[in-house]
Design a protein around this motif. Sequence first.
Motif, PDB file in Angstrom:
ATOM      1  N   UNK A 210     -21.150   9.208  -5.131  1.00 21.07           N
ATOM      2  CA  UNK A 210     -21.185  10.664  -5.251  1.00 21.07           C
ATOM      3  C   UNK A 210     -22.145  11.090  -6.350  1.00 21.07           C
ATOM      4  N   UNK A 211     -22.905  12.142  -6.079  1.00 17.12           N
ATOM      5  CA  UNK A 211     -23.801  12.766  -7.038  1.00 17.12           C
ATOM      6  C   UNK A 211     -23.351  14.209  -7.241  1.00 17.12           C
ATOM      7  N   UNK A 212     -23.665  14.786  -8.420  1.00 13.63           N
ATOM      8  CA  UNK A 212     -23.223  16.144  -8.727  1.00 13.63           C
ATOM      9  C   UNK A 212     -24.439  17.010  -9.041  1.00 13.63           C
ATOM     10  N   UNK A 213     -24.561  18.136  -8.342  1.00 14.79           N
ATOM     11  CA  UNK A 213     -25.674  19.064  -8.540  1.00 14.79           C
ATOM     12  C   UNK A 213     -25.432  19.877  -9.814  1.00 14.79           C
ATOM     13  N   UNK A 214     -26.477  20.016 -10.640  1.00 19.12           N
ATOM     14  CA  UNK A 214     -26.363  20.814 -11.863  1.00 19.12           C
ATOM     15  C   UNK A 214     -26.062  22.271 -11.527  1.00 19.12           C
ATOM     16  N   UNK A 215     -25.253  22.901 -12.361  1.00 20.88           N
ATOM     17  CA  UNK A 215     -24.993  24.331 -12.219  1.00 20.88           C
ATOM     18  C   UNK A 215     -23.865  24.644 -11.267  1.00 20.88           C
ATOM     19  N   UNK A 216     -23.976  24.182 -10.017  1.00 17.23           N
ATOM     20  CA  UNK A 216     -22.942  24.484  -9.016  1.00 17.23           C
ATOM     21  C   UNK A 216     -21.826  23.458  -9.007  1.00 17.23           C
ATOM     22  N   UNK A 247     -40.598   1.208 -12.458  1.00 15.85           N
ATOM     23  CA  UNK A 247     -39.855   2.211 -13.216  1.00 15.85           C
ATOM     24  C   UNK A 247     -38.691   2.747 -12.382  1.00 15.85           C
ATOM     25  N   UNK A 248     -37.566   2.980 -13.031  1.00 17.16           N
ATOM     26  CA  UNK A 248     -36.476   3.688 -12.357  1.00 17.16           C
ATOM     27  C   UNK A 248     -36.922   5.113 -12.032  1.00 17.16           C
ATOM     28  N   UNK A 249     -36.511   5.597 -10.885  1.00 20.09           N
ATOM     29  CA  UNK A 249     -36.721   7.011 -10.606  1.00 20.09           C
ATOM     30  C   UNK A 249     -35.864   7.842 -11.566  1.00 20.09           C
ATOM     31  N   UNK A 250     -36.113   9.151 -11.592  1.00 23.27           N
ATOM     32  CA  UNK A 250     -35.568  10.012 -12.652  1.00 23.27           C
ATOM     33  C   UNK A 250     -35.027  11.303 -12.043  1.00 23.27           C
ATOM     34  N   UNK A 251     -34.011  11.857 -12.698  1.00 20.23           N
ATOM     35  CA  UNK A 251     -33.561  13.214 -12.401  1.00 20.23           C
ATOM     36  C   UNK A 251     -33.972  14.146 -13.531  1.00 20.23           C
ATOM     37  N   UNK A 252     -34.483  15.313 -13.179  1.00 18.04           N
ATOM     38  CA  UNK A 252     -34.735  16.365 -14.162  1.00 18.04           C
ATOM     39  C   UNK A 252     -33.525  17.293 -14.173  1.00 18.04           C
ATOM     40  N   UNK A 253     -32.879  17.397 -15.333  1.00 10.09           N
ATOM     41  CA  UNK A 253     -31.672  18.211 -15.484  1.00 10.09           C
ATOM     42  C   UNK A 253     -31.971  19.481 -16.274  1.00 10.09           C
ATOM     43  N   UNK A 254     -31.158  20.488 -16.030  1.00  6.54           N
ATOM     44  CA  UNK A 254     -31.150  21.712 -16.823  1.00  6.54           C
ATOM     45  C   UNK A 254     -29.708  21.920 -17.284  1.00  6.54           C
ATOM     46  N   UNK A 305     -30.993  20.313  -9.915  1.00  5.31           N
ATOM     47  CA  UNK A 305     -30.325  21.601  -9.697  1.00  5.31           C
ATOM     48  C   UNK A 305     -30.201  21.949  -8.219  1.00  5.31           C
ATOM     49  N   UNK A 306     -30.663  21.056  -7.334  1.00  2.00           N
ATOM     50  CA  UNK A 306     -30.482  21.306  -5.903  1.00  2.00           C
ATOM     51  C   UNK A 306     -30.223  19.993  -5.172  1.00  2.00           C
ATOM     52  N   UNK A 307     -29.722  20.104  -3.957  1.00  2.46           N
ATOM     53  CA  UNK A 307     -29.282  18.933  -3.199  1.00  2.46           C
ATOM     54  C   UNK A 307     -30.439  17.995  -2.871  1.00  2.46           C
ATOM     55  N   UNK A 308     -31.582  18.553  -2.464  1.00  2.00           N
ATOM     56  CA  UNK A 308     -32.730  17.706  -2.138  1.00  2.00           C
ATOM     57  C   UNK A 308     -33.215  16.932  -3.350  1.00  2.00           C
ATOM     58  N   UNK A 309     -33.198  17.591  -4.505  1.00  2.00           N
ATOM     59  CA  UNK A 309     -33.678  16.938  -5.719  1.00  2.00           C
ATOM     60  C   UNK A 309     -32.741  15.863  -6.217  1.00  2.00           C
ATOM     61  N   UNK A 310     -31.434  16.102  -6.136  1.00  2.00           N
ATOM     62  CA  UNK A 310     -30.478  15.126  -6.654  1.00  2.00           C
ATOM     63  C   UNK A 310     -30.464  13.860  -5.796  1.00  2.00           C
TER      64      UNK A 310
END
Length: 357
Positions: A210-216, A247-254, A305-310
Amino acid sequence: MIDNLRFDRTESLSNHNYNQYRGFQPLEKFHHEGYIKCKLVHTLGKSIIVPDLIYLITEKCHFEWIQFYSFLPCSLFKITDEEIVGHLYVDISFGYTLKITIGNHDHQHNLKDNSNLFKCRIEGPQNIKDFTSGRGEIIDGIPYIELFHHTLPKYKRLIEDSSFFKCSKWNYQGTKELSKFSYCYFTSLPEIKYPNDLKMIAMASDGKIQLIVDGTDEIVEIDVYREDTTNRTSTIQLLIDTTIIENNHIWEHLDDRGIVYYEKSNAFIYRIGFEVGKNILFSNQRIDWQNGIKLLKYIIIGDATNKDGITAPFNEEETEYIFKFEPFKSNNTNILKFWFVHRNSDLFSNKEIEKLE
């Protein structure tokens, strides 16, 4: 319950519980000397310095390295034409943060994977060596780190007798086969004992994570490789050239304060890309650069911050969240000098890359 600073987890007799919160401890200002290996990556309108190895020399040619989990955008300051300084804030285990300072004159050399190696000054906990995740060695100017491959006893014997690894066609998610790349997977975890250990290397007994989208706080469930800890009971330990590790891929968080930060996806996974149909050779428990190595010229940085990005790091063959590496073919320049010559220009569009398919 035991706090394991090396692997950012609390251990009991029945489970390993991995921490998920970063950077909540006050910055401690004990000074240490170390080294950082890092790369410069670009997309349209944005460039980021991505760290990929931080280590402390323990004796001649030997070191201990610190696994990190997230980092802030780098701050660069040009004092004079010959004096440029950069500050990176990097999150390590149990909420602690390191402030890493590099300077133009600290540049050591550039490596085959387009990374820059800098000597650095580190501010952080006094007991910083308690946070180191593994050992390493400098060989011909290249940092090598000790990693592990977990398998069944019968496969361990076959691998050690043959002195090679067969690579997998499975993608990062473990659900689709790649056509032009194959991968061999390693980890910094010395054992896979509990289901949570499996999840740290993007596997699960039920084939779901499971992954969690920022904000929502929307929960996004994705399929991953279905596996059981009983199939990972034997371990092969190897010393691996860090310039052949992707390199590991990365998530950009807000975050809630509006601060942008970057998180490594699956920080405990280390993989080597190879030509399809060829095997990765090793000798004396060491993997060196060899014919057949394939390195991506980009990294995925998904907008959390969105489903496609996460889901982008797992959907690496189809996503558009691509940042291309800046090539450094000689030691005549480095990330710091390069940036002040080429800042505010399009450093993305004209770089050719081979994408995963």
